[in-house]
Design an enzyme around this catalytic site. Structure first.
Site, PDB file in Angstrom:
ATOM      1  N   PHE A 161       2.031  -3.125   4.036  1.00 50.23           N
ATOM      2  CA  PHE A 161       2.384  -4.411   4.653  1.00 50.23           C
ATOM      3  C   PHE A 161       3.816  -4.748   4.251  1.00 50.23           C
ATOM      4  CE2 PHE A 161      -2.206  -6.302   4.726  1.00 50.23           C
ATOM      5  CZ  PHE A 161      -2.510  -5.506   5.809  1.00 50.23           C
ATOM      6  N   LYS A 201      -9.406   7.763   2.393  1.00 48.09           N
ATOM      7  CA  LYS A 201      -9.952   6.401   2.430  1.00 48.09           C
ATOM      8  C   LYS A 201     -11.343   6.377   3.048  1.00 48.09           C
ATOM      9  CE  LYS A 201      -5.413   4.192   2.392  1.00 48.09           C
ATOM     10  NZ  LYS A 201      -4.527   5.382   2.524  1.00 48.09           N
ATOM     11  N   HIS A 248      -2.475   8.361   5.811  1.00 43.39           N
ATOM     12  CA  HIS A 248      -2.718   7.024   5.267  1.00 43.39           C
ATOM     13  C   HIS A 248      -4.087   6.562   5.774  1.00 43.39           C
ATOM     14  CE1 HIS A 248      -1.586   3.302   3.393  1.00 43.39           C
ATOM     15  NE2 HIS A 248      -1.632   2.617   4.521  1.00 43.39           N
ATOM     16  N   GLU A 303      -0.271   5.596  13.222  1.00 45.86           N
ATOM     17  CA  GLU A 303      -0.041   6.805  12.431  1.00 45.86           C
ATOM     18  C   GLU A 303      -0.223   8.059  13.288  1.00 45.86           C
ATOM     19  OE1 GLU A 303      -2.418   7.230   8.867  1.00 45.86           O
ATOM     20  OE2 GLU A 303      -1.091   8.819   8.102  1.00 45.86           O
ATOM     21  N   CYS A 340       0.808  -1.221   0.000  1.00 45.11           N
ATOM     22  CA  CYS A 340       0.000   0.000   0.000  1.00 45.11           C
ATOM     23  C   CYS A 340       0.834   1.259   0.000  1.00 45.11           C
ATOM     24  CB  CYS A 340      -0.963  -0.052   1.170  1.00 45.11           C
ATOM     25  SG  CYS A 340      -1.923  -1.588   1.103  1.00 45.11           S
ATOM     26  N   HIS A 367      -9.669   1.891   0.484  1.00 43.14           N
ATOM     27  CA  HIS A 367      -8.213   1.737   0.409  1.00 43.14           C
ATOM     28  C   HIS A 367      -7.844   1.194  -0.968  1.00 43.14           C
ATOM     29  CE1 HIS A 367      -4.140   1.151   1.244  1.00 43.14           C
ATOM     30  NE2 HIS A 367      -4.190   0.526   2.412  1.00 43.14           N
TER      31      HIS A 367
END
Lengths: 401, 82
Positions: free
Chosen positions: A387, A319, A287, A298, A152, A324
């Site tokens: 990830f 998002k 994010h 975050e 991502c 996402h």
């Protein structure tokens, strides 16, 4: 030594519609592109851009990338040949998974009908570099072209890599961004199996009730040009990409570092790359995935990197409106940030109602809000985390009034 | 099966496949060469898969190298099917 690079064109295909302006205007208006727990690009029709032959030679993730790139190049005012030596124009396009729909379709053919029936187009459509190759081929861009792969964070890594290509003198311009079209049963089941996606199908970043991300698809592309080259050709400049940094958590296969250590370092280093300080940041495009772990880590990272400024600056997540977009997320969000800075606005975080303990930043939860910058060129950071522990942060600046 | 395969059937299938691959329908004739139709080696592999599925005739990539036109493929399929 940091050299700002001009952003002269943007393009996007997202669940909010076809076009960067559709993304920006509809998100700012508080509209959501999420339906039934997924962010699909329902308005996208590949036939508007691609011939039958081109369309069947491109997985959906490549089709989306081509549409966003066509928009970005038109937005930059490039005619057919473009203003630069094509040998000095690069293409960098990230994706999380690549042509997974092609992969699973060919796996079905293999199982049901045998190896001899597998399509010769299987590999060229599924490979993760296909969007980059297709964009370079369609627009005749003959500089370096490749994909970036960091889950991502792939879109942000692509843009940061493109920035370096221009700064180093390797290219005069780069078409860069990210693309993803992974709404197939396999990836949906696999994300669900790891409790990454929302069982309720609601994207509500930073809210106490958040229970996972909502999968989306789409693409975002930017045209970066050496500032001198852009000026020489009289280009309209939307904004500047002024800083970038990437770090690794080196912590866990999927979980972020709980205190956001790697993310904070990326933010600090990106600001340093831009020659800016925490106090210069006017907006954070987070994010903000709506997963319990990301939004907490975050928030911690922003506090760690920005200090007192973290509690003053508006922080919002696209998002909440589009889901996402995985490998496209960083690119689509960079596009949204460019236009938000241009219009001096912080778009909202949708669906937020219940504060979570310790998540106490200004998440812009009551609709879009103007950015008051007194004629200064506004600065934003755009976070992307993937990830694997990949962190990539972009620093963008709008043009002075 | 072989007794029922006619040139007409093969031509219809080959023509429709090439159009599906993206060739201009007006340009698809027995005399047309691959370059004029923008048909490349990947398309020819797919075409071979189609005729094998439909007529039980195997055409290898080596065969394809010696088949410069649409009509030459049709002739080979008809010959091998009968």
């Amino acid at each position: 030594m940091t050299r700002a690079v001009a952003i002269t064109g943007v393009g996007a295909v997202t669940p909010l519609g076809v076009g960067a302006r559709a993304l920006h205007e509809r998100w700012t208006a508080g509209r959501s592109g999420i339906e039934d727990g997924l962010g699909r690009c329902d308005e996208f029709d590949p036939a508007e851009l691609l011939s039958a032959k081109e369309a069947r030679r491109a997985d959906r993730c490549t089709q989306l990338a081509l549409a966003a790139a066509a928009e970005a190049l038109a937005d930059a005012g490039w005619d057919g040949a473009g203003p630069h030596d094509p040998d000095r124009v690069g293409t960098v396009v990230g994706t999380g998974i690549g042509g997974i729909a092609t992969l699973v379709a060919n796996q079905d053919v293999l199982r049901e009908r045998g190896a001899g029936k597998v399509s010769p187009l299987g590999i060229p459509l599924m490979m993760a570099n296909a969007p980059a190759g297709a964009v370079a081929m369609r627009f005749g861009l003959r500089g370096p072209s490749f994909g970036t792969v960091s889950a991502c964070a792939a879109g942000a890594h692509a843009i940061g890599t493109a920035l370096r290509m221009v700064q180093s003198g390797e290219a005069d311009a780069v078409v860069c961004g990210g693309s993803e079209a992974a709404l197939v049963e396999l990836s949906r089941a696999s994300f669900a199996a790891m409790d990454a996606t929302s069982p309720t199908g609601i994207s509500r970043p930073f809210d106490a009730r958040r229970d996972g991300f909502v999968m989306g698809e789409g693409a975002g592309m930017l045209v970066l040009e050496h500032a001198d080259r852009a000026r020489e050709r009289g280009a309209r400049v939307l904004g500047e990409l002024v800083g970038y940094a990437a770090t690794s958590d080196a912590h866990h296969l999927t979980a972020p570092h709980p205190e956001g250590e790697g993310a904070a370092r990326a933010i600090e280093l990106a600001l340093r790359d831009a020659g800016l300080e925490a106090g210069d940041v006017d907006y954070v495009n987070a994010h903000g995935t709506s997963t319990p772990l990301n939004d907490r880590a975050e928030t911690a990272a922003l506090k760690r990197a920005l200090g007192l400024r973290a509690s003053e600056v508006p922080v919002s997540s696209a998002k909440s409106a589009i889901g996402h977009l995985l490998g496209a997320a960083g690119a689509v969000e960079a596009v949204a940030t460019v236009l938000a800075l241009r219009d001096r606005v912080a778009p909202p975080t949708l669906n937020y109602a219940e504060p979570d303990e310790g998540l106490d930043l200004d998440y812009v939860t009551d609709g879009a809000r103007p950015l008051h910058v007194d004629g200064r060129a506004p600065v934003a950071i755009s976070d992307s985390f993937g990830f694997g522990g990949h962190n990539a942060v972009l620093v963008l600046r709008g043009m002075a009034a | 099966m072989s007794a029922t395969v006619t040139a007409q059937q093969v031509q219809e299938k080959v023509f429709s496949s090439l159009v599906e691959f993206g060739a201009d329908p007006d340009a698809v004739t027995p005399e047309a060469g691959w370059g004029a139709l923008d048909v490349d080696s990947l398309d020819l592999v797919e075409l071979a898969q189609v005729v094998e599925e439909e007529f039980g005739v195997e055409i290898t990539s080596q065969d394809m190298q010696n088949l410069p036109t649409v009509g030459s493929v049709i002739e080979l399929v008809v010959a091998r099917a009968s």
